[in-house]
Scaffold this motif. Structure first.
Motif, mmCIF file in Angstrom:
data_model
loop_
_atom_site.group_PDB
_atom_site.id
_atom_site.type_symbol
_atom_site.label_atom_id
_atom_site.label_comp_id
_atom_site.label_asym_id
_atom_site.label_seq_id
_atom_site.Cartn_x
_atom_site.Cartn_y
_atom_site.Cartn_z
ATOM 1 N N TYR A 1 50.074 92.024 41.585
ATOM 2 C CA TYR A 1 49.866 92.888 40.543
ATOM 3 C C TYR A 1 48.316 93.135 40.692
ATOM 4 O O TYR A 1 47.512 92.731 41.492
ATOM 5 C CB TYR A 1 50.092 92.018 39.114
ATOM 6 N N LYS A 2 48.051 94.437 39.966
ATOM 7 C CA LYS A 2 46.605 94.806 40.053
ATOM 8 C C LYS A 2 46.484 95.048 38.480
ATOM 9 O O LYS A 2 47.340 95.117 37.606
ATOM 10 C CB LYS A 2 46.539 96.140 40.650
ATOM 11 N N LYS B 1 52.504 96.034 41.633
ATOM 12 C CA LYS B 1 52.073 96.689 42.717
ATOM 13 C C LYS B 1 53.301 97.687 43.491
ATOM 14 O O LYS B 1 53.128 98.542 43.990
ATOM 15 C CB LYS B 1 51.466 95.933 43.765
ATOM 16 N N ASN C 1 54.754 100.075 39.851
ATOM 17 C CA ASN C 1 53.657 100.415 38.791
ATOM 18 C C ASN C 1 54.234 100.111 37.448
ATOM 19 O O ASN C 1 53.949 100.989 36.459
ATOM 20 C CB ASN C 1 53.229 101.972 39.236
#
Length: 109
Positions: A86-87, A101, A104
């Motif tokens: 994940y971001k 990621k 989204n």
């Protein structure tokens, strides 16, 4: 003592990626940042022989979860139906969310 950084938090759904319970999904019941371990529901079940304590517990064999290393779990994305990286993104209102990621999609509900 150095505090480890744990990439998941209490209440997150995770997938175990290594060890005897590889592939199991569960919710994080507790995180231990000092040791870098997490307690996952239904994962790493150990057998404990409990002595009787007056007024508190009965004696017997108890099965309970034991902590596993946080590096052995991945955050679970229900949209992708698997463990994902994940971001972190900042929304327009200033709130920080974790985002998958792959698709989204926001992982923080």
């Amino acid at each position: 003592m150095e505090v480890m950084i744990v990439h998941v938090k209490k209440g997150d759904m995770v997938v175990v990626i290594s060890g005897d319970d590889k592939g199991k999904k569960g919710k994080i019941l507790k995180a231990f940042p000092k040791t870098g371990k997490v307690l996952v529901e239904g994962v790493n079940i150990v057998t404990k022989h409990q002595k009787p304590r007056p007024g508190v517990q009965q004696a017997g064999i108890i099965h309970e979860e034991a902590p596993i290393d946080s590096s052995n779990v991945m955050l679970y994305c229900p949209n992708c139906n698997r463990g994902v990286r994940y971001k972190r993104e900042i929304l327009s209102n200033g709130e920080k969310v974790r985002v998958c990621k792959i698709c989204n999609e926001a992982l923080d509900k």
